[in-house]
Design a protein around this motif. Structure first.
Motif, short mmCIF file in Angstrom:
data_model
loop_
_atom_site.label_atom_id
_atom_site.label_comp_id
_atom_site.label_asym_id
_atom_site.label_seq_id
_atom_site.Cartn_x
_atom_site.Cartn_y
_atom_site.Cartn_z
N THR A 28 0.81 -1.02 -0.04
CA THR A 28 0.27 -0.05 0.21
C THR A 28 0.69 1.11 0.00
OG1 THR A 28 -0.15 0.01 2.48
CG2 THR A 28 -2.07 -0.93 1.07
N VAL A 29 0.29 2.42 -0.60
CA VAL A 29 1.37 3.58 -0.67
C VAL A 29 0.54 4.75 -0.05
CG1 VAL A 29 2.53 5.03 -2.40
CG2 VAL A 29 2.12 2.52 -3.01
N ASN A 30 1.14 5.30 0.76
CA ASN A 30 0.71 6.71 1.12
C ASN A 30 1.38 7.87 1.10
OD1 ASN A 30 -2.01 5.64 2.51
ND2 ASN A 30 -0.66 4.20 3.49
N GLY A 31 0.79 9.10 0.75
CA GLY A 31 1.82 10.19 0.89
C GLY A 31 1.61 11.05 1.82
N TYR A 32 2.78 11.80 2.32
CA TYR A 32 2.53 12.55 3.63
C TYR A 32 3.53 13.93 3.30
CZ TYR A 32 1.65 8.19 5.72
OH TYR A 32 1.09 6.92 6.09
N CYS A 33 2.75 14.94 3.41
CA CYS A 33 3.42 16.24 3.22
C CYS A 33 3.59 17.22 4.45
CB CYS A 33 2.36 16.94 2.33
SG CYS A 33 2.97 18.55 1.54
N GLY A 34 4.63 17.59 4.33
CA GLY A 34 5.17 18.70 5.22
C GLY A 34 5.42 18.07 6.80
N ASN A 35 6.21 18.88 7.35
CA ASN A 35 6.82 18.44 8.66
C ASN A 35 5.89 17.88 9.77
OD1 ASN A 35 9.05 18.07 10.18
ND2 ASN A 35 8.47 19.80 11.68
N GLU A 36 4.37 18.39 9.59
CA GLU A 36 3.56 17.85 10.55
C GLU A 36 2.88 16.39 9.99
OE1 GLU A 36 1.83 20.21 7.50
OE2 GLU A 36 3.58 20.79 8.96
N GLU A 37 3.39 15.94 9.17
CA GLU A 37 2.82 14.47 8.68
C GLU A 37 4.05 13.60 8.73
OE1 GLU A 37 0.59 14.48 5.27
OE2 GLU A 37 -0.79 15.91 6.07
N LEU A 38 5.35 14.18 9.08
CA LEU A 38 6.68 13.47 9.01
C LEU A 38 6.54 12.28 9.99
CD1 LEU A 38 9.52 12.95 7.90
CD2 LEU A 38 10.19 14.60 9.56
N GLY A 39 5.90 12.45 11.29
CA GLY A 39 5.78 11.37 12.22
C GLY A 39 5.10 10.20 11.85
N GLN A 40 3.98 10.57 11.06
CA GLN A 40 3.05 9.53 10.51
C GLN A 40 3.70 8.55 9.37
OE1 GLN A 40 -0.36 11.88 9.50
NE2 GLN A 40 -1.46 9.99 9.21
N ALA A 41 4.37 9.45 8.65
CA ALA A 41 5.15 8.62 7.67
C ALA A 41 6.07 7.79 8.12
CB ALA A 41 6.02 9.65 6.67
N LEU A 42 6.93 8.16 9.07
CA LEU A 42 8.00 7.42 9.59
C LEU A 42 7.44 6.43 10.66
CD1 LEU A 42 10.52 10.18 10.40
CD2 LEU A 42 10.75 8.57 8.75
N LYS A 43 6.39 6.47 11.32
CA LYS A 43 5.82 5.72 12.28
C LYS A 43 6.04 4.00 11.93
CE LYS A 43 2.58 5.39 16.25
NZ LYS A 43 2.04 4.32 16.03
N GLY A 44 6.70 3.13 12.73
CA GLY A 44 6.76 1.84 12.30
C GLY A 44 7.66 1.57 11.24
N CYS A 45 8.45 2.48 10.64
CA CYS A 45 9.16 2.14 9.52
C CYS A 45 10.55 1.22 10.03
CB CYS A 45 10.11 3.48 9.01
SG CYS A 45 8.99 4.19 7.67
#
Ligand code: LMR
Length: 400
Positions: A137-154
């Motif tokens: 699955t692919v999700n896009g994250y934009c800007g510093n406020e969404e960085l945490g969501q992008a990285l969580k569980g990586c």
């Protein structure tokens, strides 16, 4: 009804084996096992034995700089949504980032691909890529406020973010912009997925890797097995140039490249080329200089439009795949990369062949025997590389 891990393992291992036509190709190597519980691995291993009995193909990787191991490739097993790895690309909307994301979308070990960028187009890139019918699955994250969501569980974070060179610039000229970008993104990793392996593409790699390590140290999350600079393109180029020059099968050629990833800090060890190959003095000199300047060759050919994107994405996808294969427990996974190291005295960071395992960089290999010509280059590169390392370290240490 939700399947148990064992049921899932059997389903995966028995239904999604891809045939030998995809083995032995260079680049994005799609052959591997999925991450999972031990029961799943058992099921996959059963399939692997079945596969091995029918396969005579071997994986390109060197155990030492003189010899290559002939570890068997594993069957291709696609991850399902919650079985595979989560991988983030930070800088996913750029030239490298988009191509790299596409290649990662084709990697069957990845179940969750997080595309992060400061440019809003990244959400569209993610939607675009999400229409490809592969397992992740692919999700896009934009800007510093969404960085945490992008990285969580990586499990793996690959960083191509930053600005590229223009003709006339060195990689070090990018320091003033890219150093801060890498520092901030690595802080995100320290905050949200400190156990992930981090692969840094952003130049100047000779300085950005020390920056990332210093940030992790400051956060108390530094693990030298988990941070590396991607120098794979130097190996990709060397293999390509040597095989073309010598009329060798490019799938067989393996040239270790050590040092760093900028100009004369790039040192191809042609004397350790596999298969053993002899070069005239002129061939050695021309090839060495061409490999050192290959990035600049692309920058000049793009006449102001940036630096290598496609070949860099290809190389980074190969590196990413090696990391994931190591994490999945596969043995005999080797790639050269730029890491925290004590292999060369007084050089706290150095690129050399590394073994990848369940925790990232399992072993940093010694540079082995080198010729007098290579030793001359090694002596020359050390002060330059050291200065670039110190610059990166100072950037974090001197920060208010
Ligand atoms: C490369 O080697 O192509 C990259 O490091 C980009 C560059 O600036 O040369």
């Amino acid at each position: 009804m939700k399947m148990t891990m064992t049921q899932k393992a059997i389903k995966i291992a028995t239904t999604k084996i891809i045939g030998s036509s995809q083995r032995g190709t260079r680049g994005v190597d799609t052959t591997t096992t999925a991450r999972s519980s031990s029961s799943m691995r058992g099921a996959i291993k059963g399939q692997q034995r079945w596969y091995d009995q029918r396969s005579s193909s071997s994986r390109k990787s060197s155990v030492s700089f003189k010899t290559r191991s002939a570890s068997r490739r594993s069957p291709v097993v696609h991850a399902t949504a919650d079985d595979g790895y989560k991988v983030a690309v930070l800088g996913a909307a750029g030239g490298i980032g988009q191509s790299l994301s596409l290649l990662l979308k084709m990697n069957p070990m990845i179940s969750d691909l997080a595309l992060y960028d400061v440019g809003a187009i990244v959400k569209g890139v993610a939607v675009d890529l999400s229409h490809c019918n592969t397992a992740s699955t692919v999700n896009g994250y934009c800007g510093n406020e969404e960085l945490g969501q992008a990285l969580k569980g990586c499990d793996l974070v690959i960083i191509p973010a930053g600005v590229p060179r223009k003709p006339g610039m060195t990689r070090d000229d990018l320091f003033s912009i890219n150093a801060g970008i890498v520092r901030d993104l690595t802080q995100g990793v320290a905050d949200h997925c400190p156990n992930a392996v981090v692969a840094i593409i952003s130049n100047p790699v000779n300085s950005t890797v020390p920056i990332a390590c210093e940030v992790m140290k400051k956060s108390g999350t530094f693990d030298k097995r988990k941070i590396l600079g991607v120098t794979t393109l130097d190996i990709v180029r060397s293999d390509e140039f040597v095989s073309t020059l010598k009329g060798l099968d490019v799938n067989d050629v393996d040239v270790p490249v050590i040092g760093g990833h900028a100009g004369i800090t790039i040192l191809p060890l042609l004397s350790q080329t596999f298969p053993q190959t002899s070069f005239s003095k002129k061939e050695t000199e021309d090839l060495t200089v061409r490999i050192q300047n290959a990035g600049t060759e692309v920058v000049e050919a793009k006449v102001g439009g940036g630096s290598a994107t496609l070949s860099m994405a290809y190389a980074a996808a190969r590196m990413g795949e090696a990391i994931l294969r190591g994490l999945s427990g596969e043995s005999d996974v080797y790639e050269c990369s730029y890491v925290s190291s004590d292999i060369v005295p007084d050089m706290p960071y150095f690129a050399t062949k590394c073994k990848f395992g369940k925790d990232g960089i399992e072993e940093v290999m010694p540079i082995g025997d080198i010729t007098a010509y290579e030793q001359e280059w090694l002596d020359k590169l050390k002060p330059e590389l050291k200065a670039q390392i110190d610059k990166g370290i100072a950037f974090v240490a001197d920060a208010p």
